[in-house]
Design a protein around this motif. Structure first.
Motif, PDB file in Angstrom:
ATOM      1  N   LEU A   6      56.119 -15.396  26.052  1.00  0.00           N
ATOM      2  CA  LEU A   6      55.375 -14.121  26.365  1.00  0.00           C
ATOM      3  C   LEU A   6      54.430 -13.965  25.283  1.00  0.00           C
ATOM      4  O   LEU A   6      53.207 -13.353  25.826  1.00  0.00           O
ATOM      5  CB  LEU A   6      56.325 -13.173  26.736  1.00  0.00           C
ATOM      6  N   ARG A   7      54.657 -14.113  24.185  1.00  0.00           N
ATOM      7  CA  ARG A   7      53.833 -13.664  23.136  1.00  0.00           C
ATOM      8  C   ARG A   7      52.628 -14.671  22.996  1.00  0.00           C
ATOM      9  O   ARG A   7      51.499 -14.419  22.346  1.00  0.00           O
ATOM     10  CB  ARG A   7      54.611 -13.968  21.782  1.00  0.00           C
ATOM     11  N   SER A   8      52.814 -15.837  23.833  1.00  0.00           N
ATOM     12  CA  SER A   8      51.664 -17.034  23.774  1.00  0.00           C
ATOM     13  C   SER A   8      51.032 -16.743  25.098  1.00  0.00           C
ATOM     14  O   SER A   8      50.058 -17.634  25.364  1.00  0.00           O
ATOM     15  CB  SER A   8      52.507 -18.430  23.660  1.00  0.00           C
ATOM     16  N   GLY A   9      51.257 -15.626  26.123  1.00  0.00           N
ATOM     17  CA  GLY A   9      50.553 -15.390  27.114  1.00  0.00           C
ATOM     18  C   GLY A   9      51.074 -16.082  28.451  1.00  0.00           C
ATOM     19  O   GLY A   9      50.431 -16.205  29.446  1.00  0.00           O
ATOM     20  N   ARG A  10      52.457 -16.887  28.171  1.00  0.00           N
ATOM     21  CA  ARG A  10      52.773 -17.616  29.188  1.00  0.00           C
ATOM     22  C   ARG A  10      53.991 -16.851  29.899  1.00  0.00           C
ATOM     23  O   ARG A  10      54.912 -16.308  29.080  1.00  0.00           O
ATOM     24  CB  ARG A  10      53.494 -18.852  28.785  1.00  0.00           C
ATOM     25  N   TYR A  11      54.243 -16.884  31.217  1.00  0.00           N
ATOM     26  CA  TYR A  11      55.164 -16.134  31.893  1.00  0.00           C
ATOM     27  C   TYR A  11      56.449 -17.205  32.294  1.00  0.00           C
ATOM     28  O   TYR A  11      56.050 -18.054  33.225  1.00  0.00           O
ATOM     29  CB  TYR A  11      54.745 -15.610  32.986  1.00  0.00           C
ATOM     30  N   VAL A  12      57.273 -17.458  31.534  1.00  0.00           N
ATOM     31  CA  VAL A  12      58.518 -18.450  31.891  1.00  0.00           C
ATOM     32  C   VAL A  12      59.822 -17.626  31.584  1.00  0.00           C
ATOM     33  O   VAL A  12      59.909 -16.637  30.976  1.00  0.00           O
ATOM     34  CB  VAL A  12      58.516 -19.333  30.551  1.00  0.00           C
ATOM     35  N   ALA A  13      60.765 -17.722  32.533  1.00  0.00           N
ATOM     36  CA  ALA A  13      61.871 -17.245  32.795  1.00  0.00           C
ATOM     37  C   ALA A  13      62.718 -17.502  31.369  1.00  0.00           C
ATOM     38  O   ALA A  13      62.751 -18.744  31.152  1.00  0.00           O
ATOM     39  CB  ALA A  13      62.504 -17.606  34.153  1.00  0.00           C
ATOM     40  N   GLY A  14      63.296 -16.314  31.087  1.00  0.00           N
ATOM     41  CA  GLY A  14      64.392 -16.759  29.915  1.00  0.00           C
ATOM     42  C   GLY A  14      65.582 -17.066  30.474  1.00  0.00           C
ATOM     43  O   GLY A  14      66.081 -16.547  31.608  1.00  0.00           O
ATOM     44  N   GLU A  15      66.409 -17.986  29.714  1.00  0.00           N
ATOM     45  CA  GLU A  15      67.678 -18.205  30.215  1.00  0.00           C
ATOM     46  C   GLU A  15      68.695 -18.225  29.213  1.00  0.00           C
ATOM     47  O   GLU A  15      69.803 -18.025  29.438  1.00  0.00           O
ATOM     48  CB  GLU A  15      67.404 -19.912  30.648  1.00  0.00           C
ATOM     49  N   ILE A  16      68.144 -18.142  27.962  1.00  0.00           N
ATOM     50  CA  ILE A  16      69.352 -18.108  26.831  1.00  0.00           C
ATOM     51  C   ILE A  16      68.869 -16.811  25.916  1.00  0.00           C
ATOM     52  O   ILE A  16      68.035 -16.549  25.373  1.00  0.00           O
ATOM     53  CB  ILE A  16      69.315 -19.484  26.097  1.00  0.00           C
ATOM     54  N   VAL A  17      69.976 -16.008  25.790  1.00  0.00           N
ATOM     55  CA  VAL A  17      70.061 -14.904  24.668  1.00  0.00           C
ATOM     56  C   VAL A  17      70.335 -15.593  23.400  1.00  0.00           C
ATOM     57  O   VAL A  17      71.629 -15.827  23.379  1.00  0.00           O
ATOM     58  CB  VAL A  17      70.872 -13.780  25.139  1.00  0.00           C
TER      59      VAL A  17
END
Length: 103
Positions: free
Chosen positions: A34-45
């Motif tokens: 997200l900081r790079s402007g990409r929307y990718v689902a997070g999977e790992i905390v």
């Protein structure tokens, strides 16, 4: 997967609730992407300051949201790959022709 000393922690209700609540609080997206402007689902905390046998029972390390980051699998692999590179000296290099040679 998780190291042996951490198995009970990662199976605990406290961690499962913390993980779920944290992921929801950041919108379920990989924070690094997200900081790079990409929307990718997070999977790992991910624990920013990694858990060790010495700190795993300290809730200020293990459960504090300021020590957590939601990441995708690719970012998580990059984080741990960088950790490995910092700890272990390289024993090989790639020469000009692309061959792997010992150092």
């Amino acid at each position: 997967m998780s190291k042996e000393f951490a198995r009970a922690f990662y199976d605990s209700t406290a961690w499962r609730q913390t993980r779920k609540a944290y992921a929801s609080s950041v919108g379920g997206l990989c924070e690094r992407c997200l900081r790079s402007g990409r929307y990718v689902a997070g999977e790992i905390v991910h624990h920013i300051n990694h858990l060790t046998p010495e700190n795993i029972n300290d809730p200020d390390i293990a459960l504090d949201w300021s020590n957590l980051e939601l990441v995708c699998r690719e970012c998580h692999a990059e984080i741990h790959e960088a950790d490995i590179k910092r700890r272990a000296p390289r024993r090989y290099r790639v020469d000009k022709t692309g061959r792997v040679v010992s150092i």
